[in-house]
Design an enzyme around this catalytic site. Sequence first.
Site, PDB file in Angstrom:
ATOM      1  CB  SER A 162      -5.560   4.597  13.233  1.00 53.16           C
ATOM      2  OG  SER A 162      -6.363   4.448  12.083  1.00 53.16           O
ATOM      3  CG  HIS A 208      -6.230   0.885  11.891  1.00 54.11           C
ATOM      4  ND1 HIS A 208      -7.251   1.604  12.472  1.00 54.11           N
ATOM      5  CD2 HIS A 208      -6.037  -0.179  12.707  1.00 54.11           C
ATOM      6  CE1 HIS A 208      -7.648   1.009  13.578  1.00 54.11           C
ATOM      7  NE2 HIS A 208      -6.919  -0.077  13.742  1.00 54.11           N
ATOM      8  CG  ASP A 229      -7.931  -1.558  16.894  1.00 55.32           C
ATOM      9  OD1 ASP A 229      -8.090  -2.419  17.778  1.00 55.32           O
ATOM     10  OD2 ASP A 229      -7.263  -1.754  15.856  1.00 55.32           O
TER      11      ASP A 229
END
Length: 310
Positions: free
Chosen positions: A37, A64, A156
């Site tokens: 991310s 992401h 995540d």
Amino acid sequence: MEQSRDSAAADGREARSLAADAGTAEDRPFIVGIGASAGGLEALERLFKNMPADTELAFVIIQHLSPDFKSLMDELLARHTRMVIHRVEDGMPVEPNSIYLIPPRKEMIISGRRLLLTDKDPDQELSLPIDHFFRSLAQDVGRCAVAVVLSGTGSDGSRGIRDVHEVGGLVIAQSEETAKFDGMPKSAKDTGVVDLVLAPEEMPQAIIQHLKHTRYEKSCSYLPSLEEDPRGGLGTIFRLLREEYGIDFSHYKPNTVTRRIDRRLSLLQARNLDDYVGRLQSDAGELNALYRDLLIGVTRFFRDREAFER
């Protein structure tokens, strides 16, 4: 750094030789899922700069992405690797020596060694694409899965790595001091299932070593079954654990237990089960590490069973 790249290149040549002797990549499909991310691009560049291009591994990157963001990751990564880089299309097969990038506004899983895309729900408040993919990776390739968690905020990946760990795959997290944003690596580490915590440039050699020291059978396992080894090395391991901790793991799910032991052999680069038994007999720290690893699987089994019974 040059010495590290030379070592990785030599390891890569040996890994290619092992893969060639083992059969097709489809039979032994080691797939590396990488979750990233914020701050992840730099980590990815450092990782692939040190990864040989012809290890027979496949890499799937789940990052992401803003819905309106035009990603240039393929162009940027191409400066650091000779591997073929694909923007994933629905149904795309996973091939060795290739990198696959998730497109914006999509969720992705792997099934039958193919990458399957679905539209991301715009009304969904919490999206966890890394967890989603890691879980499918564990189900699809089992012990042949490698899950890597790089820089990013949030948590995540920390759920999906449990599934990879459960099936005996390798789990790696970026070291917090090398991550621009340490939320994801820290959440992963806090689960207790991370096998290695490394800087991105150290990951290639660790992954290749894991490849080298995992026997290329169709099950990606080199342990005998419990039925094939009633009084051998596995029995000795169960006895050592029982004497030290008072728990008889031979009564628990055989596949879960043998996968845990198998992973410890791979991480320690033990030549065979007898070598590992000798290590356990002389190294209390390794016996404790195996005990904790087994306990994670056992407690999860009982949590799942209790939930089912309710």
